[in-house]
Design a protein around this motif. Structure first.
Motif, PDB file in Angstrom:
ATOM      1  N   ALA A 428      30.445  36.007 -11.142  1.00  0.00           N
ATOM      2  CA  ALA A 428      29.500  36.998 -10.627  1.00  0.00           C
ATOM      3  C   ALA A 428      29.104  37.989 -11.718  1.00  0.00           C
ATOM      4  CB  ALA A 428      30.108  37.726  -9.430  1.00  0.00           C
ATOM      5  N   LEU A 429      30.055  38.416 -12.544  1.00  0.00           N
ATOM      6  CA  LEU A 429      29.748  39.319 -13.645  1.00  0.00           C
ATOM      7  C   LEU A 429      28.806  38.674 -14.650  1.00  0.00           C
ATOM      8  CD1 LEU A 429      33.239  40.901 -14.374  1.00  0.00           C
ATOM      9  CD2 LEU A 429      31.183  42.176 -13.787  1.00  0.00           C
ATOM     10  N   THR A 430      29.081  37.435 -15.012  1.00  0.00           N
ATOM     11  CA  THR A 430      28.254  36.725 -15.976  1.00  0.00           C
ATOM     12  C   THR A 430      26.831  36.568 -15.457  1.00  0.00           C
ATOM     13  OG1 THR A 430      30.211  35.529 -16.756  1.00  0.00           O
ATOM     14  CG2 THR A 430      28.067  34.642 -17.375  1.00  0.00           C
ATOM     15  N   ALA A 431      26.693  36.368 -14.152  1.00  0.00           N
ATOM     16  CA  ALA A 431      25.375  36.203 -13.532  1.00  0.00           C
ATOM     17  C   ALA A 431      24.683  37.535 -13.251  1.00  0.00           C
ATOM     18  CB  ALA A 431      25.515  35.417 -12.231  1.00  0.00           C
ATOM     19  N   GLY A 432      25.394  38.654 -13.477  1.00  0.00           N
ATOM     20  CA  GLY A 432      24.809  39.961 -13.226  1.00  0.00           C
ATOM     21  C   GLY A 432      24.590  40.255 -11.755  1.00  0.00           C
ATOM     22  N   MET A 433      25.442  39.740 -10.889  1.00  0.00           N
ATOM     23  CA  MET A 433      25.263  39.895  -9.457  1.00  0.00           C
ATOM     24  C   MET A 433      25.602  41.300  -8.985  1.00  0.00           C
ATOM     25  SD  MET A 433      26.789  36.287  -7.989  1.00  0.00           S
ATOM     26  CE  MET A 433      26.200  36.619  -6.323  1.00  0.00           C
ATOM     27  N   THR A 434      24.982  41.693  -7.882  1.00  0.00           N
ATOM     28  CA  THR A 434      25.365  42.915  -7.198  1.00  0.00           C
ATOM     29  C   THR A 434      26.484  42.594  -6.216  1.00  0.00           C
ATOM     30  OG1 THR A 434      23.814  42.616  -5.365  1.00  0.00           O
ATOM     31  CG2 THR A 434      22.996  43.763  -7.336  1.00  0.00           C
ATOM     32  N   VAL A 435      27.203  43.640  -5.805  1.00  0.00           N
ATOM     33  CA  VAL A 435      28.278  43.410  -4.835  1.00  0.00           C
ATOM     34  C   VAL A 435      27.701  42.999  -3.480  1.00  0.00           C
ATOM     35  CG1 VAL A 435      30.042  44.822  -5.948  1.00  0.00           C
ATOM     36  CG2 VAL A 435      28.376  45.925  -4.442  1.00  0.00           C
ATOM     37  N   ASP A 436      26.513  43.484  -3.154  1.00  0.00           N
ATOM     38  CA  ASP A 436      25.881  43.071  -1.897  1.00  0.00           C
ATOM     39  C   ASP A 436      25.573  41.582  -1.926  1.00  0.00           C
ATOM     40  OD1 ASP A 436      24.612  43.754   0.711  1.00  0.00           O
ATOM     41  OD2 ASP A 436      22.805  43.068  -0.334  1.00  0.00           O
ATOM     42  N   ARG A 437      25.049  41.107  -3.043  1.00  0.00           N
ATOM     43  CA  ARG A 437      24.753  39.671  -3.170  1.00  0.00           C
ATOM     44  C   ARG A 437      26.036  38.852  -3.109  1.00  0.00           C
ATOM     45  NH1 ARG A 437      20.886  36.348  -5.777  1.00  0.00           N
ATOM     46  NH2 ARG A 437      21.303  34.251  -4.993  1.00  0.00           N
ATOM     47  N   MET A 438      27.127  39.374  -3.658  1.00  0.00           N
ATOM     48  CA  MET A 438      28.396  38.655  -3.642  1.00  0.00           C
ATOM     49  C   MET A 438      28.885  38.389  -2.224  1.00  0.00           C
ATOM     50  SD  MET A 438      30.695  40.329  -6.670  1.00  0.00           S
ATOM     51  CE  MET A 438      32.120  39.317  -6.218  1.00  0.00           C
TER      52      MET A 438
END
Length: 471
Positions: A428-438
């Motif tokens: 998730a970090l590598t993809a630059g995700m938000t916590v909401d998207r997670m």
């Protein structure tokens, strides 16, 4: 000795181009092997130098070999010198490089057994000199029975000491990854273990509140934890052997002392040659692992700094996973191909007996240093459905950027089934995700493997609510 008259072992401008590799472990030999796959021996000579007795081994496995989980030293060796030579690499063991002459494109080597010295010219150079254990500048640091553990030679020296030692008291100085893993190794060997740590809690790679969980668990394993204590000297007996470790306030009896303070990049050669170093003392490279300002020199492994993809800053993170990737990139580029190493998010896992520890991304102080405002949440959950046999508790801490909700970091402390969950966050970090998207991630579920809501997603949901409240 006047080295201008010493033998120059062929070199730049000869019939074949020559790649010289300094260091025979993960980064160096991965680079050499990949370069050999890229170009055949008729057009590309590869000469590698290793000052120790072993090549291509798992340094990360040394604590488990010392502790008896790995029965034989050779199980840690991925490829022997003979196997490298059979693949067309001129590997010279027990040979230390003492100087890099970038102006004349050559390196000076010294045979550790005979003392003989010679120059070897290069067309391309790979610097993979690794790291060295931090040895405190204090009385007794070099006494018999005091060991740093970084190489296979170091591990063998420690085991040799243990075989000769009658007492069963071990003091580990430092409580980072090396320290806690060596504490476990000595517990497994039946030693009475004391860990002396100058920090407020063990595992400074975690935030203090998560480190406190590690502290409690280590004490529960019978390890004596001494925090906020600076070692001032190591005391010895009349025979010159270690007998105790002293702080300003106390002495801790010891029959063996293990330095787990950490490591520093081994860049003595690089600095003397004028190669650029970063704020942490590691060599600076571009995305192709080429040393900045030097077209035909590459560097990789524990001697380099890497880009943190979360903070955008250079960091020093010595890990075998990075070193092998660096070597693949270097070998591809040195061999005429193209590859890059974009950076890291700082993922690491460890354990102390049955306690699992994991982290990725930024700690709170990392985020503050980078100028990021953030929300921090912590959740308690279990590794499996709570009703399923063997469900173990775990604590997950998550940081998210205020306003944007971008994931910044995750830390996990728990029992079996906890640590590798950090890989969800690493992706998730590598993809630059938000916590909401997670929270919408479609993770695998069955009661033997996870609750309906995986602990990482529970933390993401809590972090998303915290971000929303502060918008």
């Amino acid at each position: 000795m006047d080295m201008s008259a010493a033998r120059d072992d062929g070199g730049a401008g000869g019939a074949r181009e020559r790649l010289v590799v300094i260091g025979g472990d993960a980064a160096g030999m991965s680079a050499a092997s990949q370069a050999r796959r890229m170009r055949g021996p008729d057009e590309w000579e590869i000469v590698a130098f290793e000052r120790g007795h072993f090549t291509s081994y798992s340094a990360c496995g040394i604590p488990y070999w010392v502790g008896g989980d790995v029965a034989d030293r050779d199980e840690l060796i991925a490829r022997t010198p003979e196997e490298h030579r059979a693949r067309g690499i001129d590997l010279r063991m027990r040979t230390e490089i003492t100087e890099i002459d970038t102006a004349r494109q050559r390196v000076r080597a010294r045979d550790a057994d005979t003392g003989a010295e010679s120059w070897t010219a290069y067309d391309g150079l790979v610097v993979a000199t690794g790291a060295r254990p931090v040895r405190p500048d204090m009385p007794g640091a070099d006494a018999t029975g005091v060991h740093g553990v970084q190489t296979l030679d170091d591990g063998q020296a420690l085991l040799d000491t243990l075989a000769r030692t009658r007492g069963r008291r071990a003091v580990v100085v430092g409580a980072g990854y090396i320290g806690v893993e060596m504490a476990e190794a000595m517990i497994n060997r039946g030693y009475e273990v004391t860990v002396v740590n100058r920090g407020s809690e063990p595992m400074s790679t975690l935030d203090p509140d998560m480190g406190r969980l590690v502290h409690r668990a280590m004490e529960g394993l019978g390890i004596t934890m001494v925090d906020d204590a600076e070692v001032t000297k190591i005391l010895t007996g009349d025979d010159g052997r270690v007998r105790a470790v002293a702080t300003q306030d106390a002495e801790f009896p010891a029959d063996v002392v293990i330095l787990g303070i950490g490591v520093r990049p081994e860049t003595t050669l690089a600095a003397a040659a004028g190669l650029p170093l970063g704020a942490h003392g590691g060599i600076l490279t571009d995305l192709a692992m080429r040393v900045r300002g030097h077209e035909n020199i590459w560097a990789g492994g524990d001697c380099v700094e890497v880009l943190d993809l979360v903070s955008g800053q250079e960091r020093y993170i010595p890990l075998g996973t990075h070193a092998n990737k660096h070597g693949q990139v270097i070998g591809t580029n040195a061999g005429g191909g193209y590859a890059t190493f974009p950076g890291v998010v700082g993922t690491a896992v460890s354990k102390v007996c049955d306690l699992e520890i994991a982290r990725t991304g930024l700690r709170e102080k990392d985020a503050r240093r980078a100028g990021l405002a953030f929300e921090s949440v912590t959740v308690e959950s279990t590794s499996r459905a709570g009703y399923y046999p063997g469900a173990n508790p775990m604590t997950v801490k998550m940081l998210a950027e205020r306003r944007t909700g971008r994931l910044l970091g995750v830390q996990i402390v728990g029992r079996e089934g906890a640590a590798k969950r950090v890989d969800i966050a690493a992706v998730a970090l590598t993809a630059g995700m938000t916590v909401d998207r997670m929270t919408a991630l479609d993770l695998g579920y069955a009661p033997p493997f996870s609750p309906v809501w995986d602990p990482v997603l529970v933390a993401a949901r809590k972090a998303a609510r915290a971000v929303e409240r502060h918008r």
